[in-house]
Each structure stands twice: as structure tokens, then as C-alpha cells.
Design a protein around this motif. Structure first.
Motif, mmCIF file in Angstrom:
data_model
loop_
_atom_site.group_PDB
_atom_site.id
_atom_site.type_symbol
_atom_site.label_atom_id
_atom_site.label_comp_id
_atom_site.label_asym_id
_atom_site.label_seq_id
_atom_site.Cartn_x
_atom_site.Cartn_y
_atom_site.Cartn_z
ATOM 1 N N GLN A 275 0.825 -1.211 0.000
ATOM 2 C CA GLN A 275 0.000 0.000 0.000
ATOM 3 C C GLN A 275 0.856 1.255 0.000
ATOM 4 O O GLN A 275 0.533 2.239 -0.682
ATOM 5 C CB GLN A 275 -0.936 0.007 1.210
ATOM 6 N N ALA A 276 1.959 1.235 0.739
ATOM 7 C CA ALA A 276 2.854 2.392 0.754
ATOM 8 C C ALA A 276 3.425 2.651 -0.638
ATOM 9 O O ALA A 276 3.554 3.803 -1.067
ATOM 10 C CB ALA A 276 3.987 2.172 1.758
ATOM 11 N N ALA A 277 3.752 1.580 -1.358
ATOM 12 C CA ALA A 277 4.283 1.733 -2.717
ATOM 13 C C ALA A 277 3.208 2.267 -3.660
ATOM 14 O O ALA A 277 3.489 3.102 -4.533
ATOM 15 C CB ALA A 277 4.816 0.388 -3.216
ATOM 16 N N ILE A 278 1.971 1.798 -3.496
ATOM 17 C CA ILE A 278 0.861 2.307 -4.311
ATOM 18 C C ILE A 278 0.646 3.790 -4.046
ATOM 19 O O ILE A 278 0.494 4.596 -4.972
ATOM 20 C CB ILE A 278 -0.432 1.511 -4.020
ATOM 21 N N ASP A 279 0.650 4.168 -2.764
ATOM 22 C CA ASP A 279 0.446 5.580 -2.399
ATOM 23 C C ASP A 279 1.549 6.456 -2.989
ATOM 24 O O ASP A 279 1.283 7.573 -3.464
ATOM 25 C CB ASP A 279 0.411 5.733 -0.878
ATOM 26 N N SER A 280 2.788 5.973 -2.950
ATOM 27 C CA SER A 280 3.917 6.747 -3.473
ATOM 28 C C SER A 280 3.785 6.947 -4.979
ATOM 29 O O SER A 280 3.992 8.058 -5.494
ATOM 30 C CB SER A 280 5.225 6.029 -3.141
#
Length: 421
Positions: A275-280
Motif C-alpha cells: 500500500q505504501a508503494a501504491i500511495d507513493s
């Protein structure tokens, strides 16, 4: 963990489970959730004479669009564990051993180690794939190689039908190579008849030797510039990790995190990290003008790749002399060894660009093209076929050979495809 029977077609295609998003249907697919199940799946395919493809994160594969007639196995174990004291003892050895199962997402392991205050693999942040694949390929970036941190690897030997514990010395690590990878090839880029596209030795788990430290030495000039320090300086490992992720993002050398919303990939990476990678990525796309803007589309499409498609050529001193004076030249060093004075490494990206294949290059009417930010990444621009990507790779390799007399070797494993015409 990933359910091998989600509410979707009975089996994935290779397009569903590779980072480049191409490849045909699969006759049989297994996601064993324990060690015994993994060994049984591999041994069963071998006993029946089935073609076998053991896949990790699918980041180092370019597979034909034709149906694959055998079994594809993906290790669904995602275990990480510290084998020593979780904190260093004052005045004593600061080394620590960390174990991980082969199916563990590589960047999940890096994130885990950095958060635990363990140094040694932070420069390898953001490399797509799994722990098992990391030792087959001897991944490396920004002054580190996985070979520098591997203590031992537990494998299943498909020939002897037994497990083995291989030391770092047994693995014979070299530049993007290992004894595991070598078991698949007769010569660089030439598949072996006996074990391909899966090595003779299938990785079960890896033990890494790291050290208790929240700081690490910066050993790469580009990374040093990004951090605003000198090569050789010490910096917090978390800052090194974030700088590496930022550099890789700018080069388009991170995977598309939206792939983890795919039912066949869901659960193969820790939810918070995915999710952090998607948000970034979403923030970067928004800043570029949104998903419908050309820049936003490029940010996503550049990530539909195998990463670096060609390895940097390792050549003799005589070959290096024949290159233009401005061609990059680097010492050949692996796993902390001394530089080999008889060999020189040059840049595949430089050769590709100076042979006339610039960023965004594509063959006419093809959906395959070079990344808009890096000449070393061949990308699926939307609906590319595997043959379009193979044709692009062939054109680039032929052009580089004509210009400089050097034959580039693909980094990904090519299944059902050939670059020799």
C-alpha cells in the motif's frame, strides 16, 4: 497468504504474475504453503517429466505468449526471522543472522532488516522479486551485492533428490551470476537441456549475515550525491533506503505496485508495504498531471518491465581499449573480492544509447519500447506481445554488436523465446 484458488480463472497466465505483464497460459499452477509441499511439487513435476518453472516475483522472466505445457510453482511461504540476539551485546560481536524463506518478497526483507536496525542490504532496496531469486541472480545495486551478505542457502537438488546446505563459497557468486543460475545454462545466454527454466538447485531458504547498526557506509557515487555526502561516509540505513527508492523511482526501476491488487499476486507482499508503494506512485502520478496525462501514463508504463534487460558487458582490457574513449569503464569486483585486472565492465545503457537506441525508442507499430527515462529497461507500453519485446531486444542487441562488436546478454530468463535469429 495467496489463495491458489481465488475468485478468478482457474489458473493465471504469465502476464498475470510477471512484472512486464506478458506471457501465455499455464497448464498447471501450484502455490505450496510449506516446505514439504514445495519439494513435493518440484519432485512430482520432475518425476512426470513435466516442464517446470519455479517463479519468484516474476521480475526476471520474459515468457512466450504460447501456452506453457508444464507446472509453474510459486513458493507461498513469506517468513523472516532473526536467528541471533535481537539487540547487540555491548562490546561484543555485532554480527547477526537473519533467515528468510525463498518466497519472501525481497523488499519486505530489506524493510524488515532496516526497521530492526540491521545493516548490509539497505542498498538493495526496491529491487523486485523474492529472496530465493536474489541469490540465483546475485542481485546488486548502489555499492552492494547480495553475495556480500549471504551466509548459506538451503536448496532442493533436483538431480540427487535431496536437500543441501550451500555456503557462500559453494554458490560461486559473480556479477549477476551464481552456481544456481549457471546450472540452467550451457554458456551465458544459452539454456541447458537438463535444467531450464528452473535451476538444478531450487532455493528453499536463505540465511544472511548482517550487522547490528542503524548506519552504513555509502559506497556509490550516485547514492552519495543523492544524500549530499561523500563516498565512504556513514549515513543512517533508513535514509540510504529512502534515497535508493527515490533514485530507482526516477529511473523507472521500481515495479508497478498495482500488480498486488491482482488476485494472483495479492498476499505475496506485505500489505502495508504494498500500500505504501501504491500511495507513493499515485502521488507521483497526481503530481505529473494524473493518470490520463502522458507523463502519468509513462510513470506507470515505465514500470512494466523486467528492470535492467541486458547485463553490463564484462570484457577484456583489449576490448575495452577498442571502445570510444568516453565509454564508461569500471573495475570488476564481486563479493568483496579484489578487482580483476584482466577484466573491465562497461555500461550496457551507454552502449545502447550510443548505438542509436535512445529513451522511448520503439519499433514501428509495436507496443514494446524503451523506457522514457532509462535505455536499459524494455517496457510493455500497454498491450505488447512477448514477441514484440523479443524483437525489440534483438534489434538493440544487433545494433550494439554492429556498432561496438559486443554482444549483450539478457538478464531475464527467456522462456519459449530466442534472440538469436
Amino acid at each position: 497468504m495467496l489463495d491458489s484458488s481465488p475468485a478468478s480463472p482457474a489458473r493465471p497466465t504469465f502476464a498475470d504474475i510477471t512484472t512486464i505483464g506478458v506471457g501465455g497460459s499455464i497448464a498447471a499452477f501450484a502455490c505450496p504453503k510449506d516446505r514439504v509441499g514445495l519439494i513435493e511439487a518440484v519432485e512430482g513435476a520432475d518425476a512426470q517429466g513435466q516442464p517446470l518453472c519455479v517463479i519468484g516475483g516474476g521480475s526476471n522472466l520474459l515468457v512466450s505468449d504460447d501456452p506453457f505445457p508444464g507446472l509453474v510453482v510459486r513458493d507461498a511461504r513469506h517468513e523472516m526471522y532473526v536467528l541471533d540476539e535481537a539487540a547487540p551485546v555491548e562490546g561484543q560481536d555485532r554480527s547477526v543472522h537473519v533467515g528468510a524463506t525463498a518466497g519472501t518478497n525481497w523488499d519486505d526483507l530489506v524493510d524488515y532488516c532496516v526497521r530492526m536496525g540491521l545493516a548490509g542490504i539497505e542498498g538493495l532496496s526496491g529491487i523486485p522479486g523474492t529472496v530465493g531469486a536474489s541469490v540465483v541472480q546475485n542481485i546488486g545495486a548502489y555499492g552492494q551485492e547480495v553475495a556480500q551478505s549471504v551466509q548459506s542457502v538451503e536448496v532442493w537438488d533436483r538431480e540427487r533428490k535431496t536437500t543441501q546446505e550451500l555456503s557462500a563459497q559453494d554458490l560461486a557468486f559473480g556479477y549477476r551470476s551464481s552456481a544456481l543460475k549457471s546450472s540452467m545454462y550451457e554458456a551465458p545466454g544459452q539454456p541447458a537441456e537438463s535444467f531450464f527454466p528452473t535451476p538444478r538447485f531450487v532455493v528453499l531458504s536463505v540465511t544472511f549475515a548482517l550487522r547490528h547498526s542503524r548506519a552504513s557506509r555509502v559506497d556509490f557515487d550516485q547514492l552519495a550525491r543523492a544524500l549530499g555526502v561523500e563516498v565512504g561516509d556513514q549515513m543512517p540505513t533508513e535514509q540510504i533506503r529512502q534515497a535508493v527508492l527515490s533514485i530507482r523511482a526516477q529511473k523507472g526501476m521500481l515495479e508497478d505496485p498495482y500488480r498486488y491488487l491482482n488476485p494472483w499476486m495479492r498476499g505475496s507482499r506485505q500489505r502495508d508495504n504494498a500500500q505504501a508503494a501504491i500511495d507513493s506512485l499515485q502521488a507521483a502520478v497526481d503530481q505529473a498531471g494524473g493518470v490520463d496525462s502522458p507523463q502519468g501514463q509513462d510513470l506507470i508504463a515505465n514500470r512494466h518491465s523486467c528492470g535492467s534487460f541486458f547485463m553490463n558487458p564484462v570484457i577484456s582490457e583489449e576490448q575495452a581499449v577498442s571502445l570510444p574513449a568516453e565509454a564508461p569503464r569500471f573495475p570488476v569486483i564481486s563479493a568483496g573480492q579484489q578487482a580483476d585486472p584482466a577484466r573491465v565492465k562497461t555500461s550496457a545503457a551507454w552502449l545502447i544509447d550510443h548505438a542509436g537506441f535512445h529513451k522511448s525508442f520503439a519499433l514501428p507499430k509495436a507496443q514494446a519500447g524503451l523506457s522514457t527515462v532509462h535505455t536499459l529497461a524494455l517496457t510493455n507500453r500497454g498491450s505488447a506481445s512477448s514477441q514484440e519485446l523479443a524483437d525489440l531486444a534483438f534489434a538493440i542487441r544487433s545494433g550494439v554488436e554492429a556498432a561496438f562488436g559486443l554482444s549483450l546478454i539478457p538478464e531475464p530468463v527467456l522462456v519459449g523465446l530466442q534472440l538469436d535469429r
